[in-house]
Design a protein around this motif. Sequence first.
Motif, PDB file in Angstrom:
ATOM      1  N   ALA A   3      35.781  47.559  40.651  1.00 59.23           N
ATOM      2  CA  ALA A   3      35.649  46.190  41.136  1.00 59.23           C
ATOM      3  C   ALA A   3      35.275  46.226  42.613  1.00 59.23           C
ATOM      4  O   ALA A   3      35.552  47.194  43.308  1.00 59.23           O
ATOM      5  CB  ALA A   3      36.953  45.417  40.939  1.00 59.23           C
ATOM      6  N   ASN A   5      35.516  43.762  46.138  1.00 64.05           N
ATOM      7  CA  ASN A   5      36.067  42.550  46.708  1.00 64.05           C
ATOM      8  C   ASN A   5      35.026  41.948  47.646  1.00 64.05           C
ATOM      9  O   ASN A   5      34.765  42.476  48.719  1.00 64.05           O
ATOM     10  CB  ASN A   5      37.358  42.842  47.464  1.00 64.05           C
ATOM     11  CG  ASN A   5      38.058  41.568  47.881  1.00 64.05           C
ATOM     12  OD1 ASN A   5      37.454  40.498  47.922  1.00 64.05           O
ATOM     13  ND2 ASN A   5      39.322  41.668  48.182  1.00 64.05           N
ATOM     14  N   GLY A   7      35.274  39.088  49.068  1.00 67.18           N
ATOM     15  CA  GLY A   7      35.894  38.201  50.037  1.00 67.18           C
ATOM     16  C   GLY A   7      35.677  36.746  49.662  1.00 67.18           C
ATOM     17  O   GLY A   7      35.323  36.409  48.545  1.00 67.18           O
ATOM     18  N   GLY A  76      35.964  36.928  46.167  1.00 67.67           N
ATOM     19  CA  GLY A  76      37.136  37.690  45.753  1.00 67.67           C
ATOM     20  C   GLY A  76      36.749  38.919  44.968  1.00 67.67           C
ATOM     21  O   GLY A  76      35.687  39.493  45.148  1.00 67.67           O
ATOM     22  N   ASN A  77      37.632  39.371  44.067  1.00 68.00           N
ATOM     23  CA  ASN A  77      37.391  40.572  43.270  1.00 68.00           C
ATOM     24  C   ASN A  77      36.364  40.295  42.188  1.00 68.00           C
ATOM     25  O   ASN A  77      36.513  39.368  41.401  1.00 68.00           O
ATOM     26  CB  ASN A  77      38.686  41.053  42.620  1.00 68.00           C
ATOM     27  CG  ASN A  77      39.240  42.282  43.275  1.00 68.00           C
ATOM     28  OD1 ASN A  77      38.659  42.807  44.214  1.00 68.00           O
ATOM     29  ND2 ASN A  77      40.369  42.740  42.789  1.00 68.00           N
ATOM     30  N   GLU A  79      34.805  42.159  39.005  1.00 64.86           N
ATOM     31  CA  GLU A  79      34.950  43.318  38.132  1.00 64.86           C
ATOM     32  C   GLU A  79      33.567  43.741  37.647  1.00 64.86           C
ATOM     33  O   GLU A  79      32.832  42.956  37.063  1.00 64.86           O
ATOM     34  CB  GLU A  79      35.877  42.990  36.967  1.00 64.86           C
ATOM     35  CG  GLU A  79      37.302  42.738  37.431  1.00 64.86           C
ATOM     36  CD  GLU A  79      38.242  42.454  36.283  1.00 64.86           C
ATOM     37  OE1 GLU A  79      37.781  42.074  35.177  1.00 64.86           O
ATOM     38  OE2 GLU A  79      39.457  42.609  36.485  1.00 64.86           O
TER      39      GLU A  79
END
Length: 129
Positions: A3, A5, A7, A76-77, A79
């Motif tokens: 994954a 990130n 942000g 954000g994360n 995947e």
Amino acid sequence: LIAANMGAAPGRPDVNGAAADELVAARFRLTYPGALLQFVSASRIDPAFDAVTVTVPGAGVLVVDVQRSTPGSRAGNVELARLLFDIPVGAAGNATLSAIVERLLAETFVDPVDPNQSATVSIAVLPIP
């Protein structure tokens, strides 16, 4: 599971202004102990990504590429891929995996930005009885 990130908004101003940066492609080089782990397969997780490609340039080394062809900001994360390994019969010891981010392509889907920055990802040691 691999994954990234990305942000939250705002991302890099030169990529997507005040909005979250769009992750379009990534390349990771993963090393692992071939005596303790055997690579089986890779699959995509996020349906926005079109492909996950794995090449094996040498023993205990995988190069994982993910890419997408449609726009869509992700904050954000994110995947990217799921990697599956088998443990050979009789294997024992600590399996230390490491990954290096070789390429992370973010863009507004009109004007790509590849800052040629790299990052090292630490992965916990996996004890194999």
